[in-house]
Scaffold this motif. Structure first.
Motif, PDB file in Angstrom:
ATOM      1  N   UNK A 126       0.880  -0.948  -0.049  1.00 25.24           N
ATOM      2  CA  UNK A 126       0.037   0.234  -0.021  1.00 25.24           C
ATOM      3  C   UNK A 126       0.755   1.512   0.064  1.00 25.24           C
ATOM      4  N   UNK A 127       2.125   1.131   0.476  1.00 25.74           N
ATOM      5  CA  UNK A 127       2.823   2.266   0.489  1.00 25.74           C
ATOM      6  C   UNK A 127       3.386   2.621  -1.059  1.00 25.74           C
ATOM      7  N   UNK A 138      -1.991  -1.711  -7.409  1.00 28.82           N
ATOM      8  CA  UNK A 138      -0.704  -2.390  -6.902  1.00 28.82           C
ATOM      9  C   UNK A 138      -0.706  -3.885  -6.549  1.00 28.82           C
ATOM     10  N   UNK A 139       0.415  -4.660  -6.721  1.00 27.58           N
ATOM     11  CA  UNK A 139       0.148  -5.915  -6.256  1.00 27.58           C
ATOM     12  C   UNK A 139      -0.546  -7.036  -6.922  1.00 27.58           C
ATOM     13  N   UNK A 140      -0.456  -6.703  -8.487  1.00 29.29           N
ATOM     14  CA  UNK A 140      -1.202  -7.702  -9.131  1.00 29.29           C
ATOM     15  C   UNK A 140      -0.260  -8.869  -9.353  1.00 29.29           C
ATOM     16  N   UNK A 199      -8.377   1.420  -0.059  1.00 30.30           N
ATOM     17  CA  UNK A 199      -7.808   0.366  -0.737  1.00 30.30           C
ATOM     18  C   UNK A 199      -9.099  -0.586  -1.189  1.00 30.30           C
ATOM     19  N   UNK A 200      -8.942  -1.566  -1.817  1.00 28.39           N
ATOM     20  CA  UNK A 200      -9.710  -2.709  -2.007  1.00 28.39           C
ATOM     21  C   UNK A 200      -8.869  -3.784  -2.722  1.00 28.39           C
ATOM     22  N   UNK A 201      -8.696  -5.261  -2.187  1.00 25.56           N
ATOM     23  CA  UNK A 201      -8.170  -6.311  -2.526  1.00 25.56           C
ATOM     24  C   UNK A 201      -9.161  -7.258  -3.222  1.00 25.56           C
TER      25      UNK A 201
END
Length: 236
Positions: A126-127, A138-140, A199-201
């Motif tokens: 998240x940063x 982010x983080x795919x 955010x949303x994951x």
């Protein structure tokens, strides 16, 4: 006739005659009493003699009493030990149950620890690497998990304070080869609505067509018809 009777009396075939002295009945009772007394004395003497042979004298009786007391004491000790063993068995059962609960708790803590590590990695993502405005991906991540299945995960954030609520949708596009030819299509089951503030994951498992090999996954965040963020991920 008389001669026959006289001959029978004088010959051997004559009937026998027994002569007895009459004894008065008091003497008979006294004799019987003396006989019974002698029998009783003999029986008492035999009893006492038998006890002496068997060792049942006064010392033996004392020893017998002592042995009975010892047996009673041993029985009491045995009962106490049995009760103690039962108590120890109950305590052992309780300790075993407590150990099982502790073991289950340790396993749960280990699972929670793994989850926390995953969450830590998630929040580290998240940063933002640089200052950015609006929505970013982010983080795919994506990985094949079996024949015809792909596990994927997408993290969408708004790296600003007091970010307004975002409403849009997520789309994933896969590229690769199928039957040796170039192949591209939207990832089944990955398109879904997004609504979040910070955010949303989003994650899931999607089915792939037969003989399809995924090489690249592309995530897009749309707001209406406008594309707000795009991110590519190469599948190893």
């Amino acid at each position: 006739m008389r001669l026959k009777l006289l001959r029978r009396r004088l010959t051997v075939s004559a009937p026998r005659v027994a002569i007895r002295n009459a004894m008065p009945w008091p003497l008979r009772w006294m004799a019987l009493a003396v006989v019974f007394g002698l029998c009783a004395a003999i029986a008492l003497w035999a009893f006492e003699f038998g006890k002496s042979i068997a060792g049942l004298d006064s010392r033996s009786r004392d020893e017998l009493v002592a042995l009975r007391q010892e047996v009673a004491r041993l029985r009491e000790e045995t009962r106490v030990r049995v009760d103690a063993s039962s108590a120890e068995g109950s305590l052992l059962t309780a300790e075993r149950a407590a150990l099982e609960r502790v073991t289950a708790r340790v396993r749960q803590l280990e699972a929670d620890n793994r989850t926390l590590r995953d969450d830590l990695g998630f929040f580290e993502k998240l940063i933002p690497a640089a200052r950015a405005d609006g929505v970013s991906i982010r983080g795919l991540q994506a990985e094949p998990i079996g024949a015809g299945q792909l596990r994927w995960q997408v993290l969408v954030i708004q790296p600003v304070r007091n970010a307004p609520e975002f409403k849009g949708r997520l789309e994933l596009l896969v590229e690769g080869t199928r039957d040796g030819r170039p192949w591209t299509q939207p990832l089944p089951g990955a398109a879904q609505a997004l609504q979040f503030e910070h955010y949303r994951r989003v994650e899931g498992v999607s089915e792939l067509p037969a003989h399809a090999v995924v090489k690249t996954v592309t995530a897009r965040v749309l707001e209406g018809s406008a594309v707000r963020a795009v991110h590519h991920f190469s599948v190893e």
